[in-house]
Design a protein around this motif. Structure first.
Motif, short mmCIF file in Angstrom:
data_model
loop_
_atom_site.label_atom_id
_atom_site.label_comp_id
_atom_site.label_asym_id
_atom_site.label_seq_id
_atom_site.Cartn_x
_atom_site.Cartn_y
_atom_site.Cartn_z
N GLU A 37 0.80 -1.22 0.00
CA GLU A 37 0.00 0.00 0.00
C GLU A 37 0.83 1.27 0.00
O GLU A 37 0.41 2.31 -0.51
N ASP A 41 -0.09 4.48 -4.49
CA ASP A 41 -0.46 5.79 -5.04
C ASP A 41 0.47 6.18 -6.18
O ASP A 41 0.03 6.60 -7.26
N CYS A 68 -4.06 -2.88 3.07
CA CYS A 68 -3.79 -2.80 1.63
C CYS A 68 -5.06 -3.04 0.82
O CYS A 68 -5.29 -2.38 -0.20
N LYS A 71 -7.00 0.06 0.65
CA LYS A 71 -6.36 1.00 -0.26
C LYS A 71 -6.70 0.68 -1.70
O LYS A 71 -7.00 1.57 -2.51
#
Length: 737
Positions: A37, A41, A68, A71
């Protein structure tokens, strides 16, 4: 032979290069995810921001934990092109990619790892240049940096070219790294040949996927400026990538997949030769290293025999005599002979290592000879700041022992021996042969910085790590990116810190940080710092006056001490950093010179020397002065930035100014802080020399302004110091009264 074709973004040229092909074909980007995680992004946004927009992004959650998984579900909502598929139990990267292949609807398939990221034109360049080929690839850039530092990562490639070039690359070279990453592949080819990843191994599952591609193709276009940023994770201890798993696991998986594929492709000489060459290279680079410990033969011997039996004997006969001598006993399943050959090989490797340079020779002697000698039970080896000076916690521990336990034998390590030290201890030059000898035979090591990894700690050796400050800046495993000269910083510190038997902590705050930053779970000595003892025992007028005379600074002037830290990203080489003085000394001299002098004390990592000759009598460069604690005592005001010196200086309850001209860059990019520097520090944050001068001229007013904050700071960070830390540490470590 490669063909080099210059290429531009002109649409006509594009159509010619692609033979009029449809440049809007759909790409299926497949990413397996397992507890990554912290990287997602950067990975996902690098895809969403691609100039080429006709893609679907398939995220395969391979049994990640709740954090995770949450996410991944959040990311699914940010773009309609993202599709998420969950597996409740982890089945491995091969199985996850196979699910992606089953769910993909694109014309092309493209695989990524979830901790990597792309240049913004990568997919566009690959699609535009695949033409009639079944596959195209681009450049992988190895990096330890995050996506926001992509320009820095590209700069690491010295061959970056403003133009885009396409090469026809031999297929074997294209798969030299045995990876399916960063290949744009026709989905028709994959489906026609029913190409899939092995689900029987965690490591090297790609081999079963790329081998059919090897058989089907001769050449693959290589687009030099289609960048794939392959992250080398800087935390192989708590969050390793697949290829950072332990050697035994990697060996078992490689042999497993080799054996399977060798059976599957027994009738294809090209594929078999490819597998054999990779197996032999893997043996030489990975397996031989694993067998440095002869006990490991028991662990993998049957696996070794299994792969050796499948090797092409004609190919093996063409290899070097060394390879043949080792592998032939495995072919015959002659374990006794193999153990004998391996033993000889390992001895020869050690000899070759020892003869390749003085440091390696001394290291060999340390491991093979010196650590086999009897330990000197009452010998203590001291080192401060990598042997640069006689100072800090080791100095005060030594002086306490010299006074109270003079029956011990004391050795000090210096880069340049010949220091004037009380007690006349033996002084040894760092990295000399005697240094290796005493490292191998002294029972006690006392150091405030890290001892090199090559010094394996022997049974019975006691290592007291005193450290050298209360941490403001994020340390080791609390850091995300590594901007220093050593990208293996986390791994190296972990290895080095496993040797610490005792670690001194100056306060409860540090105890908690040291536990997480060093992953330290042995004995923490919570007594404050020995180096701060003098701030309690020597804080009197006569001692301060005597020190000023010793330093040749005016007794009748007030003293400002400027002690900044280094910047991780501004280095000559590992362990050597630059520093550019931002304080305007001329302006300070003009406005403060009648009442003050300035002492400059650079961090011991800073390698360049400051030229302040024009400020003689006002500014004094004491960067090489051994003991900063004595500089604290003579100083009326401290100016620092992000150095831990202010935690120690606060014991004196004297004013502290923070010259933080690059606060945003340092805090947000280079390190990050444990405390809120804008709220918690006991003094003002200043951006300019004018602000520094104004603060000094109004120091009494500032003292009143920060009185309560200073008191709170003192209680939090200085409460354990009482002038007796050296005594308490010595009694615990050396078990003396």
């Amino acid at each position: 032979m490669f063909t080099k074709i210059p290429f531009s973004d002109n649409m006509v040229e594009l159509e010619v290069l692609n033979n009029g092909g449809d440049i809007l074909k759909k790409v299926s980007i497949i990413i397996p995810i397992y507890n990554t995680e912290e990287f997602l992004d950067e990975c996902i946004y690098s895809i969403i921001k691609q100039k080429y927009e006709n893609f679907e992004l398939l995220l395969i959650n391979d049994g990640s934990g709740l954090s995770c998984t949450n996410k991944i579900n959040e990311l699914e909502k940010i773009d309609a092109r993202i599709k998420v598929f969950h597996q409740e139990e982890r089945k491995g990267v091969g199985a996850a990619r196979n699910i992606g292949l089953e769910k993909a609807t694109g014309d092309y398939i493209y695989f990524m790892d979830s901790d990597d990221y792309l240049g913004e034109s990568t997919v566009q360049l690959l699609v535009k240049n695949i033409a009639d080929h079944k596959m195209v690839t681009g450049k992988q850039v190895r990096t330890t940096l995050s996506h926001e530092n992509e320009e820095t990562a590209v700069a690491l490639d010295t061959e970056v070219d403003p133009d885009v070039y396409l090469y026809q690359q031999n297929i074997k070279k294209a798969f030299k790294n045995r990876s399916a990453l960063h290949r744009l592949i026709s989905r028709d080819l994959i489906n026609e040949r029913n190409i899939r990843f092995s689900e029987d191994v965690d490591c090297y599952a790609d081999l079963s996927f790329i081998l059919p591609l090897l058989v089907e193709s001769d050449e693959v276009p290589y687009i030099k400026n289609a960048y794939y940023f392959k992250r080398k994770r800087n935390d192989p201890i708590t969050n390793p990538a697949i290829m950072q798993l332990d050697a035994e696991k990697k060996i078992n998986d490689f042999i497993t997949i080799y054996n399977q594929l060798k059976d599957d492709y027994r009738d294809n000489s090209e594929a078999a030769q490819f597998l054999d060459n990779h197996m032999i290279n893997f043996y030489r680079k990975t397996i031989v290293t694993f067998l440095k410990d002869e006990r490991n033969i028991d662990v993998i011997y049957e696996d070794l025999v299994s792969f050796a039996a499948k090797l092409d004997q004609q190919l093996l006969s063409k290899k070097s005599i060394i390879v043949r001598r080792e592998l032939n006993p495995l072919v015959r399943n002659d374990r006794k002979k193999y153990e004998s050959v391996n033993r000889l090989h390992q001895r020869l490797r050690k000899v070759k290592y020892a003869l390749s340079g003085r440091t390696k020779l001394y290291t060999h002697l340390y491991r093979s000879v010196f650590t086999k000698l009897p330990l000197k039970e009452k010998t203590v080896l001291f080192e401060s700041f990598l042997g640069k000076n006689y100072s800090d916690n080791p100095k005060y521990i030594y002086e306490y022992m010299l006074k109270n336990h003079p029956d011990y034998n004391f050795i000090w390590i210096f880069k340049e021996p010949g220091k004037n030290i009380p007690g006349n201890p033996k002084q040894i030059k760092r990295f000399s042969l005697k240094y290796y000898y005493y490292m191998g035979t002294a029972k006690y090591w006392v150091s405030n910085s890290r001892i090199p990894k090559r010094f394996d700690k022997r049974e019975g050796n006691v290592y007291l790590q005193t450290w050298h400050g209360t941490p403001l800046k994020k340390l080791v495993f609390d850091m995300k990116d590594i901007h220093s000269a050593n990208p293996n910083y986390k791994r190296d510190v972990y290895i080095q810190s496993r040797r610490w038997d005792y670690l001194i902590s100056p306060n409860q705050y540090s105890t908690e940080i040291f536990g997480s930053a060093f992953k330290y779970d042995k004995t923490m000595l919570e007594y404050g710092y020995p180096r701060n003892d003098i701030l309690y025992t020597g804080n009197d007028e006569s001692t301060i006056t005597e020190l000023k005379r010793k330093l040749n600074i005016p007794v009748d002037k007030k003293v400002v001490l400027y002690a900044p830290t280094w910047r991780d990203n501004d280095f000559f080489e590992a362990g050597k950093y630059r520093f550019t003085l931002q304080l305007d000394l001329q302006k300070m001299k003009d406005q403060l010179g009648d009442e003050y002098v300035v002492l400059l004390r650079m961090h011991y990592f800073i390698a360049n020397q400051l030229d302040i000759s024009e400020f003689e009598g006002f500014a004094f460069d004491l960067s090489t002065y051994d003991d900063i604690a004595e500089l604290y005592l003579v100083s009326d005001i401290l100016i620092t930035d992000y150095s831990s010196v202010f935690f120690d200086y606060a014991n004196l309850r004297r004013p502290i100014l923070f010259y933080t001209y690059d606060l945003e860059s340092y805090r947000d990019t280079l390190r990050g802080f444990y405390i809120d520097i804008e709220e918690d520090v006991p003094g003002p944050l200043l951006k300019t020399t004018d602000e520094v001068i104004s603060s000094i001229n109004n120091i009494e007013k500032l003292n009143k302004t920060y009185k309560d904050k200073y008191e709170n700071f003192y209680n939090r960070f200085c409460a354990w110091d009482d002038g007796k830390a050296s005594e308490k540490v010595v009694k615990d470590v050396f078990e003396v009264n």
